[in-house]
Design an enzyme around this catalytic site. Structure first.
Site, PDB file in Angstrom:
ATOM      1  N   GLU B  53       0.040   1.405  -8.826  1.00 46.31           N
ATOM      2  CA  GLU B  53      -0.770   2.192  -9.002  1.00 46.31           C
ATOM      3  C   GLU B  53      -1.082   3.013 -10.537  1.00 46.31           C
ATOM      4  OE1 GLU B  53       2.173   2.441  -7.977  1.00 46.31           O
ATOM      5  OE2 GLU B  53       3.511   4.054  -7.976  1.00 46.31           O
ATOM      6  N   ASN B  54      -0.777   2.149 -11.849  1.00 49.66           N
ATOM      7  CA  ASN B  54      -1.516   1.938 -12.702  1.00 49.66           C
ATOM      8  C   ASN B  54      -2.888   0.863 -12.570  1.00 49.66           C
ATOM      9  OD1 ASN B  54       0.163  -0.210 -12.416  1.00 49.66           O
ATOM     10  ND2 ASN B  54       0.266  -0.339 -14.907  1.00 49.66           N
TER      11      ASN B  54
END
Lengths: 226, 218
Positions: B53-54
């Site tokens: 996600e990052n």
């Protein structure tokens, strides 16, 4: 000559008012402008709304700002600090408001703010507690939730390299929310690990063009520590 | 009632079982816990591209201590490596990948999965001490397929495969398959269908540990 560099944290943060909404880049310990956030603690501004993915990391930066009681409201996807209960304690004692936002909705609300989009529909959170009280609508047979743009008065960004026009590059997963918050605030303030001469950053690699950036301060503080 | 002898899969075996079903070429996001272990069981020659996600696409194996890049972490905030061909993107683009339906697969843990595919994995009550959701709702709503890796029951024996979730939902009708320590079950319009079970386990014994009605897949 355009020169967005300032000489100190204090001058980088000059003019930030009580009650401001502050957007923070960073994910976990990586890519958060901790020295600027420490500067906010020192500057004494209070009654802040802070938008960040986590409730800080370790004891410095956002965790310190929270502990100092300067944050009235946190807008956040994952309000946890590994090894710390600063946020949980404030929340349990009713000393801070929390707006819990799914991570992608948080990012998209700020991107929308930067892009001049006042609101948008998303499937994320449809039919859950986090959609309660929000307008929803069926489009092509699927339920979507209306989410509004999230603007900041100030964004605090950590870059890897910056030039005097405020063009920025990031390092690895240090990019995260930084380019997103940079475009969503009226005043975007950057701390950078390295300074680049104008023209030396590869134009293909500039992830945040300087048009989004107002002030830059050079703070070579070293690597993040998990 | 006769006692049947069977051995539940441990976490490593469960991760390995899931990895068997991921074909080359898929883009996959792995949640925290057992799902993260799945990457270790995909043979390096099979090119499966893992997303975090990052803003990391193309995550490689966990680095040796000497090879750690302190700027390169995954969504679980662990150090990771980037394989050749990997790329970085900012958070809005990373969630464009997730929410725009570009991931072939997401694998998450869960507290409960209902027979219609509802998933509950972020809160154990509506008034949690301090709730946290992260990217779970985006992943559950956005990926092309959502597989769940979890224990078949809670530690005190309560079924996690249920007719209706009792915990707050992460997403409605989102789960396509569940991998437990006992069985692999598809979520179909007719409910849970068992694809396979650990050796020695009978459907009747599995049903006794499951709240929702289950049947063998055709």
């Amino acid at each position: 000559m355009i020169d967005k560099f300032v000489n100190s944290v204090a001058s980088a943060l000059a003019g930030i008012q009580d009650g401001s909404t502050i957007l923070l880049g960073g994910f976990g310990a990586v890519g958060q402008a901790n020295q600027l956030i420490e500067g906010l603690v020192e500057a004494g501004v209070r009654d802040l709304t802070v938008v960040a993915n986590n409730a800080g990391f370790g004891t410095a930066g956002l965790a310190h700002l929270l502990r100092a009681g300067r944050v009235r409201r946190l807008i956040c996807s994952f309000p946890r600090i590994p090894g710390s209960t600063v946020f949980e304690t404030l929340y349990r004692d009713g000393k801070i408001e929390l707006e819990l936002v799914p991570q992608g909705t948080l990012a998209e609300r700020m991107r929308a703010a930067g892009a001049g989009i006042p609101a948008f529909y998303t499937a994320t959170s449809a039919g859950t507690l986090l959609a309660e009280g929000k307008e929803s609508r069926e489009i092509n047979g699927r339920t979507y939730v209306l989410e509004h743009a999230l603007h900041g008065d100030v964004a605090l960004v950590e870059a890897w390299r910056a030039d005097r026009w405020g063009n920025l590059t990031y390092r690895a997963s240090g990019r995260n929310f930084n380019p997103v918050v940079a475009m969503a605030a009226r005043l975007t303030i950057v701390q950078t690990q390295h300074v680049a001469e104008l023209g030396t950053l590869d134009p293909e690699s500039i992830a945040t063009p300087g048009i989004y950036v107002n002030r830059v301060v050079h703070l070579p503080h070293g690597d993040p520590v998990l | 009632m006769t006692e049947t002898a069977y051995t539940p899969r441990n976490r490593t075996q469960l991760a390995a079982r899931i990895a068997q079903d991921i074909p080359e070429g898929w883009y996959v996001n792995l949640g925290i816990g057992i799902p993260t272990l799945v990457a270790d069981h995909v043979p390096p020659a099979r090119e499966v591209i893992f997303h975090a996600e990052n803003g990391v696409l193309g995550i490689g194996p966990a680095p040796d201590a000497a090879a750690v890049d302190p700027w390169l972490i995954n969504a679980g905030k662990q150090y990771v490596s980037l394989r050749p061909g990997g790329s970085f993107m900012h958070h809005a683009d990373s969630f464009t990948i997730i929410r725009g339906g570009h991931l072939n697969l997401c694998i998450l843990g869960a507290y409960e999965v209902a027979e219609n595919g509802d998933i509950a994995n972020w809160a154990t009550s509506a008034d949690d001490a301090a709730p946290a959701v992260g990217g779970a709702m985006d992943l559950a709503a956005g990926a092309q397929r959502l597989w769940i890796a979890m224990e078949h029951t809670t530690k005190d024996g309560r079924p996690r495969l249920v007719r209706q979730c009792s915990y707050p939902l992460t997403a409605r009708a989102a789960v396509s398959r569940v991998y437990t320590n006992l069985a692999v079950l598809d979520v179909t319009p007719g409910g849970f269908r068992v694809r396979d079970m650990v050796p020695g386990l009978t459907l009747a014994a599995l049903q006794a540990l499951t709240d929702a009605e289950i049947a063998m897949a055709d």
